[in-house]
Design a protein around this motif. Sequence first.
Motif, short mmCIF file in Angstrom:
data_model
loop_
_atom_site.label_atom_id
_atom_site.label_comp_id
_atom_site.label_asym_id
_atom_site.label_seq_id
_atom_site.Cartn_x
_atom_site.Cartn_y
_atom_site.Cartn_z
N THR A 1 0.84 -1.19 0.00
CA THR A 1 0.00 0.00 0.00
C THR A 1 0.87 1.24 0.00
OG1 THR A 1 -0.10 0.10 2.40
CG2 THR A 1 -1.80 -1.19 1.29
N TRP A 2 0.23 2.40 -0.21
CA TRP A 2 0.94 3.67 -0.23
C TRP A 2 1.62 3.94 1.11
CZ3 TRP A 2 0.84 8.35 2.30
CH2 TRP A 2 1.51 9.39 1.66
N GLY A 3 0.95 3.62 2.20
CA GLY A 3 1.53 3.83 3.53
C GLY A 3 2.78 3.00 3.77
N ASN A 4 2.78 1.77 3.27
CA ASN A 4 3.97 0.93 3.40
C ASN A 4 5.14 1.52 2.63
OD1 ASN A 4 2.64 -0.93 4.98
ND2 ASN A 4 2.17 -2.30 3.28
N TRP A 5 4.87 2.03 1.42
CA TRP A 5 5.95 2.62 0.63
C TRP A 5 6.45 3.91 1.27
CZ3 TRP A 5 8.82 -0.17 -2.08
CH2 TRP A 5 8.33 -1.25 -2.78
N LEU A 6 5.56 4.65 1.92
CA LEU A 6 5.98 5.84 2.65
C LEU A 6 6.95 5.46 3.77
CD1 LEU A 6 5.67 8.90 3.21
CD2 LEU A 6 3.77 8.30 4.72
N PHE A 7 6.61 4.43 4.53
CA PHE A 7 7.47 3.94 5.60
C PHE A 7 8.84 3.52 5.07
CE2 PHE A 7 9.03 0.24 8.00
CZ PHE A 7 9.27 0.84 9.22
N ILE B 1 10.98 6.50 3.94
CA ILE B 1 11.62 7.20 5.06
C ILE B 1 12.82 6.41 5.55
CG2 ILE B 1 11.29 7.94 7.45
CD1 ILE B 1 8.36 8.61 6.65
N LEU B 2 12.67 5.10 5.67
CA LEU B 2 13.81 4.27 6.09
C LEU B 2 14.97 4.34 5.09
CD1 LEU B 2 12.25 1.01 7.55
CD2 LEU B 2 13.30 2.91 8.77
N ALA B 3 14.65 4.37 3.81
CA ALA B 3 15.69 4.47 2.78
C ALA B 3 16.40 5.82 2.88
CB ALA B 3 15.09 4.28 1.39
N PHE B 4 15.64 6.90 3.11
CA PHE B 4 16.25 8.23 3.26
C PHE B 4 17.23 8.24 4.43
CE2 PHE B 4 16.19 12.39 5.35
CZ PHE B 4 16.68 13.18 4.32
N PHE C 1 13.80 8.28 -1.83
CA PHE C 1 12.49 8.35 -1.18
C PHE C 1 11.39 8.58 -2.23
CE2 PHE C 1 9.27 11.29 0.52
CZ PHE C 1 8.68 10.49 1.47
N LEU C 2 11.57 9.56 -3.09
CA LEU C 2 10.57 9.86 -4.12
C LEU C 2 10.41 8.69 -5.10
CD1 LEU C 2 11.17 13.59 -5.05
CD2 LEU C 2 9.31 12.60 -3.72
#
Length: 66
Positions: free
Chosen positions: A7-13, A16-19, A47-48
Motif C-alpha cells: 500500500t501507499w503507507g507501506n511505501w511511505l514507511f 523514510i527508512l531508505a532516506f 524516497f521519491l
Amino acid sequence: MFIPRMTWGNWLFWGILAFVGVNFLWLGWLELYIPQWIGALIGFLVFLALLIFGPREREEVEEGEE
C-alpha cells in the motif's frame, strides 16, 4: 528481484527508512569527500522513487466492470 505489492503507507514507511539509511551510509563513508547535503538530496530522490515507482496493490475489479 521481486518487490512485493504494498500500500501507499507501506511505501511511505520504506521511503523514510531508505532516506535515513542513505544518510547514515553517506555519513560513514563519503562525508569526508562529498558534503552531506548531497547525500540528503540523493536520499530524498530514493524516497521519491520508492513512492512514485513502488508497485501498488491491485485494485479489486467487481464483476461486470471489465
